[in-house]
Design an enzyme around this catalytic site. Structure first.
Site, short mmCIF file in Angstrom:
data_model
loop_
_atom_site.label_atom_id
_atom_site.label_comp_id
_atom_site.label_asym_id
_atom_site.label_seq_id
_atom_site.Cartn_x
_atom_site.Cartn_y
_atom_site.Cartn_z
N GLU A 181 0.88 -1.18 0.00
CA GLU A 181 0.00 0.00 0.00
C GLU A 181 0.91 1.22 0.00
O GLU A 181 1.56 1.52 0.98
CB GLU A 181 -0.91 0.00 1.24
CG GLU A 181 -1.78 1.25 1.34
CD GLU A 181 -2.52 1.35 2.68
OE1 GLU A 181 -2.87 0.30 3.28
OE2 GLU A 181 -2.71 2.49 3.14
N ARG A 183 1.30 10.40 0.01
CA ARG A 183 1.67 11.48 0.93
C ARG A 183 2.90 12.25 0.48
O ARG A 183 3.38 13.11 1.18
CB ARG A 183 1.95 10.91 2.33
CG ARG A 183 0.71 10.36 2.97
CD ARG A 183 1.00 9.80 4.35
NE ARG A 183 0.02 8.79 4.64
CZ ARG A 183 0.04 8.00 5.69
NH1 ARG A 183 1.02 8.09 6.57
NH2 ARG A 183 -0.90 7.10 5.86
N THR A 238 -3.93 6.35 1.57
CA THR A 238 -4.17 7.77 1.86
C THR A 238 -4.95 8.45 0.73
O THR A 238 -4.70 9.60 0.37
CB THR A 238 -2.85 8.55 2.13
OG1 THR A 238 -1.93 7.70 2.83
CG2 THR A 238 -3.09 9.77 3.01
N LYS A 297 -10.76 -1.02 6.27
CA LYS A 297 -9.56 -0.75 7.05
C LYS A 297 -10.03 -0.16 8.39
O LYS A 297 -10.85 0.76 8.40
CB LYS A 297 -8.70 0.25 6.28
CG LYS A 297 -7.59 0.91 7.09
CD LYS A 297 -6.64 1.65 6.18
CE LYS A 297 -5.65 2.50 6.97
NZ LYS A 297 -4.44 2.83 6.19
C1 3PG Z 1 -1.52 4.29 7.65
O1 3PG Z 1 -1.68 5.19 6.86
O2 3PG Z 1 -2.16 3.24 7.54
C2 3PG Z 1 -0.60 4.50 8.80
O3 3PG Z 1 0.18 5.63 8.64
C3 3PG Z 1 0.24 3.32 9.14
O4 3PG Z 1 0.35 3.35 10.49
P1 3PG Z 1 1.71 2.94 11.24
O5 3PG Z 1 2.78 3.87 10.71
O6 3PG Z 1 1.42 3.19 12.69
O7 3PG Z 1 2.00 1.50 10.93
#
Ligand code: 3PG
Length: 209
Positions: free
Chosen positions: A41, A45, A69, A129
């Site tokens: 994924e 960003r 995102t 999710k």
């Molecule tokens: C996401 O967008 O799913 C998170 O930024 C991932 O979370 P983590 O960095 O705490 O694993």
């Protein structure tokens, strides 16, 4: 209707990856695939995220690449044009959900409350999710959601590590977890692809008990 159920079963961990330099995209994807993780994924960003996504889609055919995102319909369309095979959003709005349902591309809408789960379920989707998993209540919260709504499968993401992943994966309503720990910034900065392969191998060895 788009159904992301199959996305949840590719790997016990979906690596959530943010790439600053597109030259790192292909080595990261290959390192993950070498460790047995055949899904990524890639978050939207960074300015060059779509370039990275396209490179992975074009050059690493043995990995399923999706865009994370995704906040707007325009981002969803741009990611699909770049080769995204699935889409993930941190939360969901009516505007985004309406649009995602028209794309034909599987997606995981982000949810954090029972009302949001019910809203997405009403539109016929059963794969979501759960974000941000740790701060929103962790495995205990998801276990409680599973009592009234057992038909939804979640990919909890946010604050999860190799150590805490098994607590989620043991739940009947969890098919995989997401996390950024497989691609540490220092490993990427030092082109330490072996380290990423090692972390991927550990993650792909996690089982759903
Ligand atoms: C996401 O967008 O799913 C998170 O930024 C991932 O979370 P983590 O960095 O705490 O694993």
């Amino acid at each position: 209707m788009a159904d992301a159920a199959s996305i949840l079963h590719v790997s016990p961990v979906i690596p959530v990856v943010t790439i600053d330099d597109p030259r790192h995209a292909v080595p990261i994807a290959r390192a993950l695939a070498d460790g047995g993780v055949r899904i990524i994924e890639l978050t939207l960003r960074t300015e060059s995220a779509l370039t990275s996504l396209k490179r992975i889609a074009d050059e690493v055919p043995d990995i399923l690449v999706g865009a994370g995102t995704v906040l707007t319909p325009a981002q969803a369309d741009a990611a699909i044009d770049a080769g995204a095979q699935f889409l993930v959003s941190p939360g969901i709005t009516k505007t985004l959900l309406d649009h995602l349902l028209t794309t034909g591309v599987p997606f995981l809408p982000g949810v954090a409350t029972i009302g949001e789960v019910m809203g997405v379920l009403e539109r016929g989707l059963t794969a979501m999710k759960f974000f941000p998993a740790g701060p929103a209540g962790g495995p205990g919260y998801l276990a409680a959601v599973g009592a009234p709504i057992p038909q939804v499968q979640f990919c909890p993401t946010g604050g999860i590590s190799l150590d805490s992943a098994p607590g989620y994966l043991a739940l009947p309503n969890v098919s995989c977890v997401g996390g950024s720990w497989l691609t540490p910034k220092t490993a990427v900065e030092h082109n330490d692809w072996e380290q990423i392969t090692k972390l991927a191998r550990e993650a792909s060895g996690l089982s759903l008990d």
